[in-house]
Design a protein around this motif. Structure first.
Motif, PDB file in Angstrom:
ATOM      1  N   ALA A 101       0.834  -1.207   0.000  1.00  0.00           N
ATOM      2  CA  ALA A 101       0.000   0.000   0.000  1.00  0.00           C
ATOM      3  C   ALA A 101       0.867   1.254   0.000  1.00  0.00           C
ATOM      4  N   LEU A 102       1.936   1.235   0.778  1.00  0.00           N
ATOM      5  CA  LEU A 102       2.823   2.399   0.817  1.00  0.00           C
ATOM      6  C   LEU A 102       3.533   2.585  -0.522  1.00  0.00           C
ATOM      7  N   GLY A 103       3.914   1.486  -1.166  1.00  0.00           N
ATOM      8  CA  GLY A 103       4.531   1.570  -2.499  1.00  0.00           C
ATOM      9  C   GLY A 103       3.599   2.179  -3.531  1.00  0.00           C
ATOM     10  N   ARG A 104       2.316   1.776  -3.483  1.00  0.00           N
ATOM     11  CA  ARG A 104       1.333   2.367  -4.412  1.00  0.00           C
ATOM     12  C   ARG A 104       1.160   3.862  -4.138  1.00  0.00           C
ATOM     13  N   LEU A 105       1.088   4.211  -2.863  1.00  0.00           N
ATOM     14  CA  LEU A 105       0.943   5.614  -2.492  1.00  0.00           C
ATOM     15  C   LEU A 105       2.165   6.415  -2.934  1.00  0.00           C
ATOM     16  N   ALA A 106       3.346   5.850  -2.742  1.00  0.00           N
ATOM     17  CA  ALA A 106       4.583   6.531  -3.162  1.00  0.00           C
ATOM     18  C   ALA A 106       4.600   6.754  -4.670  1.00  0.00           C
ATOM     19  N   THR A 107       4.141   5.765  -5.426  1.00  0.00           N
ATOM     20  CA  THR A 107       4.074   5.912  -6.884  1.00  0.00           C
ATOM     21  C   THR A 107       3.074   7.003  -7.253  1.00  0.00           C
ATOM     22  N   ASP A 108       1.914   7.017  -6.604  1.00  0.00           N
ATOM     23  CA  ASP A 108       0.912   8.059  -6.857  1.00  0.00           C
ATOM     24  C   ASP A 108       1.471   9.448  -6.557  1.00  0.00           C
ATOM     25  N   LEU A 109       2.343   9.527  -5.551  1.00  0.00           N
ATOM     26  CA  LEU A 109       2.939  10.809  -5.164  1.00  0.00           C
ATOM     27  C   LEU A 109       4.204  11.129  -5.959  1.00  0.00           C
ATOM     28  N   ARG A 110       4.508  10.273  -6.942  1.00  0.00           N
ATOM     29  CA  ARG A 110       5.619  10.468  -7.875  1.00  0.00           C
ATOM     30  C   ARG A 110       7.004  10.290  -7.250  1.00  0.00           C
ATOM     31  N   TYR A 111       7.114   9.428  -6.285  1.00  0.00           N
ATOM     32  CA  TYR A 111       8.445   9.101  -5.777  1.00  0.00           C
ATOM     33  C   TYR A 111       9.068   8.072  -6.703  1.00  0.00           C
ATOM     34  N   ALA A 112      10.361   8.226  -6.958  1.00  0.00           N
ATOM     35  CA  ALA A 112      11.063   7.326  -7.866  1.00  0.00           C
ATOM     36  C   ALA A 112      11.819   6.231  -7.130  1.00  0.00           C
ATOM     37  N   GLU A 113      12.152   6.479  -5.862  1.00  0.00           N
ATOM     38  CA  GLU A 113      12.911   5.471  -5.117  1.00  0.00           C
ATOM     39  C   GLU A 113      12.561   5.513  -3.638  1.00  0.00           C
ATOM     40  N   LEU A 114      12.444   4.322  -3.065  1.00  0.00           N
ATOM     41  CA  LEU A 114      12.232   4.180  -1.630  1.00  0.00           C
ATOM     42  C   LEU A 114      13.491   3.586  -1.018  1.00  0.00           C
ATOM     43  N   HIS A 115      13.771   3.957   0.211  1.00  0.00           N
ATOM     44  CA  HIS A 115      14.916   3.368   0.904  1.00  0.00           C
ATOM     45  C   HIS A 115      14.604   3.290   2.388  1.00  0.00           C
ATOM     46  N   GLY A 116      15.347   2.451   3.063  1.00  0.00           N
ATOM     47  CA  GLY A 116      15.176   2.297   4.497  1.00  0.00           C
ATOM     48  C   GLY A 116      16.340   1.532   5.077  1.00  0.00           C
ATOM     49  N   ASP A 117      16.486   1.603   6.381  1.00  0.00           N
ATOM     50  CA  ASP A 117      17.554   0.898   7.083  1.00  0.00           C
ATOM     51  C   ASP A 117      16.940  -0.209   7.924  1.00  0.00           C
ATOM     52  N   VAL A 118      17.525  -1.387   7.841  1.00  0.00           N
ATOM     53  CA  VAL A 118      17.068  -2.558   8.583  1.00  0.00           C
ATOM     54  C   VAL A 118      18.260  -3.125   9.340  1.00  0.00           C
TER      55      VAL A 118
END
Length: 167
Positions: A101-118
């Motif tokens: 769901a967050l990936g779809r929202l990010a695409t709708d908001l025109r983000y090109a890349e997601l990142h995070g620390d694990v």
């Protein structure tokens, strides 16, 4: 269970509920440090949502929050994501649905890349990342942190470009 966008007016309740549903170990994995309680400043940061540069989705079961995934812009088209699922609901598909769901929202908001620390020891999260973001780049950082980067392959359409130029 349902997953939906979380709005600022209701974020406090959701953040409090999810935080209190995490064991000490789950809090450590989420925040990369022992966090026995949610401080006022942490709560403000976690509930600060503007619908564009700071957004979140919440998973609910019978209207009770059981997980939250957040996106915080780190650039014009890049964003960091973070995820927490209450302990009784972990490894039951909630995290997967939140990240999708967050990936779809990010695409709708025109983000090109997601990142995070694990944290490297957080194997369930690393497996989730591999499953949800096939082809994600995993880079070992210091302190046993794995940096996850995933391009969303967002492409600006000609119509969007013209509309942006007119704006």
């Amino acid at each position: 269970m349902r997953v939906r966008e979380l709005h600022a007016a209701e974020a406090g309740h959701a953040v409090d509920t999810v935080f209190h549903g995490l064991s000490a170990h789950s809090r450590y994995l989420r925040f990369h440090a022992p966090v026995p309680r949610l401080t006022a400043s942490m709560r403000r940061r976690l509930t600060d949502l503007d619908g564009r540069r700071k957004v979140a989705v919440v998973a609910e079961c019978h209207r009770a929050p059981i997980g939250i995934a957040r996106l915080i812009a780190t650039g014009d088209d890049t964003a960091e994501i973070a995820l927490a699922v209450v302990d009784p609901w972990q490894r039951r598909g909630v995290g997967t649905q939140l990240v999708h769901a967050l990936g779809r929202l990010a695409t709708d908001l025109r983000y090109a890349e997601l990142h995070g620390d694990v944290l490297g020891e957080n194997e369930p999260m690393l497996r989730l990342v591999a499953r949800v973001f096939p082809g994600a780049r995993l880079t070992r950082e210091e302190d046993d942190v794995v940096r996850v980067s995933y391009p969303l392959n967002y492409r600006l359409t000609h119509e969007e470009l013209v509309a942006d130029l007119r704006w």
